[in-house]
Scaffold this motif. Structure first.
Motif, PDB file in Angstrom:
ATOM      1  N   THR A 147     -83.854  43.478  27.199  1.00 26.88           N
ATOM      2  CA  THR A 147     -82.975  44.076  28.261  1.00 26.88           C
ATOM      3  C   THR A 147     -83.644  44.858  29.383  1.00 26.88           C
ATOM      4  O   THR A 147     -82.509  44.530  29.568  1.00 26.88           O
ATOM      5  CB  THR A 147     -81.221  45.000  26.663  1.00 26.88           C
ATOM      6  N   ARG A 176     -72.346  40.836  28.838  1.00 25.51           N
ATOM      7  CA  ARG A 176     -71.774  40.343  27.660  1.00 25.51           C
ATOM      8  C   ARG A 176     -72.908  39.166  27.839  1.00 25.51           C
ATOM      9  O   ARG A 176     -72.729  38.191  26.500  1.00 25.51           O
ATOM     10  CB  ARG A 176     -70.288  40.574  28.548  1.00 25.51           C
ATOM     11  N   LEU A 207     -77.975  36.007  20.985  1.00 23.15           N
ATOM     12  CA  LEU A 207     -77.121  35.970  20.046  1.00 23.15           C
ATOM     13  C   LEU A 207     -76.915  34.696  19.880  1.00 23.15           C
ATOM     14  O   LEU A 207     -77.750  33.862  18.208  1.00 23.15           O
ATOM     15  CB  LEU A 207     -75.965  37.088  20.360  1.00 23.15           C
ATOM     16  N   PRO A 216     -76.761  44.936  20.926  1.00 22.10           N
ATOM     17  CA  PRO A 216     -76.892  44.189  20.944  1.00 22.10           C
ATOM     18  C   PRO A 216     -78.367  43.823  19.465  1.00 22.10           C
ATOM     19  O   PRO A 216     -78.108  43.065  18.709  1.00 22.10           O
ATOM     20  CB  PRO A 216     -77.688  43.454  21.672  1.00 22.10           C
ATOM     21  N   GLY A 223     -75.976  38.841  26.051  1.00 27.26           N
ATOM     22  CA  GLY A 223     -75.967  39.394  24.457  1.00 27.26           C
ATOM     23  C   GLY A 223     -75.523  37.935  23.827  1.00 27.26           C
ATOM     24  O   GLY A 223     -76.085  38.012  23.118  1.00 27.26           O
ATOM     25  N   VAL A 249     -84.951  42.043  21.516  1.00 27.60           N
ATOM     26  CA  VAL A 249     -83.899  43.311  22.207  1.00 27.60           C
ATOM     27  C   VAL A 249     -84.308  43.789  23.351  1.00 27.60           C
ATOM     28  O   VAL A 249     -83.703  43.930  24.637  1.00 27.60           O
ATOM     29  CB  VAL A 249     -82.352  43.685  21.414  1.00 27.60           C
ATOM     30  N   GLY A 269     -77.093  41.003  16.105  1.00 25.01           N
ATOM     31  CA  GLY A 269     -78.112  40.586  15.813  1.00 25.01           C
ATOM     32  C   GLY A 269     -78.201  40.668  14.271  1.00 25.01           C
ATOM     33  O   GLY A 269     -78.183  38.901  13.614  1.00 25.01           O
TER      34      GLY A 269
END
Ligand code: HEM
Length: 368
Positions: free
Chosen positions: A127, A318, A325, A208, A321, A123, A212
């Motif tokens: 990101t 969003r 996911l 996140p 994310g 993650v 997750g």
């Protein structure tokens, strides 16, 4: 079967919020904080910055995604990631997740995975890649690690019962980690605003990871086989939205949901509460507290409970994310997952599942 605790049984602040009457606005204490308990009031609070200001204190909001540094009245807003940034973040996640699983399997074959640990690096790198695409891969990785260090240092500050003093060991450690991250970002030509970038990255990594881990915990608690990954993602964000509470401060006395709320009051919006309102969620036979991804297979669009917020401070990450996911859910539904112990909902910093350890074996039959 070993399962994840429900938010309904978690007690604490979660219990207080879930038991609030759904009348519009409810005072959680004698003089607030106030809680928006209907979708209309929640939207009003989040979308009207002229009356509802953004809180400034990063470290005491209980959640990094409520942070924009010192911009309380400046209302710095972040632009949403563009499709190329999302694609880069998603591809980075896929690669890093495969590496993380492989590294675990080599180092500790047959041992349970720790969801929060396993998700950290994939993650963080996803990101960071999306937010700072101009950086060289090695620079991005160093930035991702520095953000994780800052998030780790911030955890105990947020979780402390009383705000730690400015010169306390916890605050100094947190300040050191943040300074290190900002210095690193400032040394990179491709980064224009180091402090803002640091805040953006922290908000886009801690949340996140928790989401997750919740997703894996729910899937392992409900090994039903045929689950649509995207529906499982939305159902996780409904039952256990990691940013379960966001806050605003009234700039003036406001009339809200039939109540007069004084100037300077904290007004909270809770996606966790809104996600349990019958009119926002297709019911079917499953109670609203149950994990039932199939409820999203109908025509009803998910998201009315605002798991990504609304208004000028809605989540700019969003799309990434959801993409990350969905990758996690796809991995999960292809496997038989078993939780190693009961998963509790930790409320010390947003919400996260702790401990969250599980074993996973590839299904021999296709799941859907
Ligand atoms: C499942 C994943 C995610 C969830 C559930 C989530 C949820 C949220 C929510 C509810 C807010 C609004 C907070 C408020 O109104 O006070 C928010 C803000 C924010 N999120 Fe996310 N987020 C996720 C992923 C990400 C990602 C991947 C990024 C970055 C790449 C990101 C960056 C941010 C930032 C920078 C803010 C602050 C926006 C502002 O203050 O103007 N988030 N997020």
């Amino acid at each position: 079967m070993t399962r994840i605790d429900s938010a309904e049984s978690a007690g604490g602040r979660l219990g207080a919020v879930l038991s609030a009457p759904r009348t519009g606005v409810h005072a959680l204490g004698t003089h607030g904080p106030w809680l928006a308990t209907t979708p209309a009031v929640a939207r009003e609070v989040l979308t009207d910055p002229a009356r509802f200001d953004f809180p400034s204190d990063v470290s005491r909001t209980g959640d990094l995604s409520g942070s924009t540094g010192d911009t309380r009245s400046g209302h710095l807003v972040f632009a949403p990631l563009d499709p190329a940034q999302v694609a880069l973040g998603r591809a980075t996640f896929v690669r890093e997740w495969a590496d993380a699983v492989r590294d675990h399997d080599r180092a500790r074959p047959g041992q349970p995975y720790d969801a929060l640990d396993l998700l950290r690096r994939p993650v963080a790198r996803a990101t960071t890649a999306a937010a700072t695409p101009a950086l060289a891969p090695a620079e991005r990785d160093a930035v991702g690690d520095a953000v994780l260090d800052w998030i780790d240092a911030l955890g105990p500050v947020i979780a402390a019962r009383r705000p730690p003093g400015r010169w306390s060991r916890l605050r100094r450690r947190e300040a050191r980690a943040r300074t290190h991250l900002e210095d690193l970002l400032a040394s990179l030509d491709a980064v224009e605003r180091p402090a803002e970038t640091a805040t953006f990255l922290a908000a886009g990594i801690q949340v996140p990871i928790a989401a997750g881990a919740f997703l894996l915990a729910h899937l392992a608690s409900h090994p039903t086989g045929a689950v649509d990954p995207v529906s499982a993602v939305w159902e996780t964000l409904r039952l256990t939205p990691p940013t379960w509470m966001t806050a605003r401060i009234t700039r003036e006395e406001v009339a809200l949901g039939g109540t007069t709320v004084p100037a300077g009051s904290v007004v909270m919006v809770s996606p966790l509460l809104l996600g349990r309102l019958e009119d926002l969620v297709p019911g079917g036979p499953a109670p609203l507290g149950d994990f039932e991804p199939t409820r999203w297979e109908g025509p009803r669009r998910p998201g009315a409970w605002l798991p990504f917020g609304a208004g000028p401070h809605a989540c700019p990450g969003r799309t990434l994310g959801l993409a990350v996911l969905t990758e996690v859910a796809t991995w999960g539904v292809e496997r038989e997952m078993v939780l190693s112990e009961r998963v509790r909902i930790d409320q010390s910093r947003g919400i996260s599942p702790r401990p969250c350890r599980f074993t996973a074996t590839t299904r021999t039959e296709p799941s859907a």
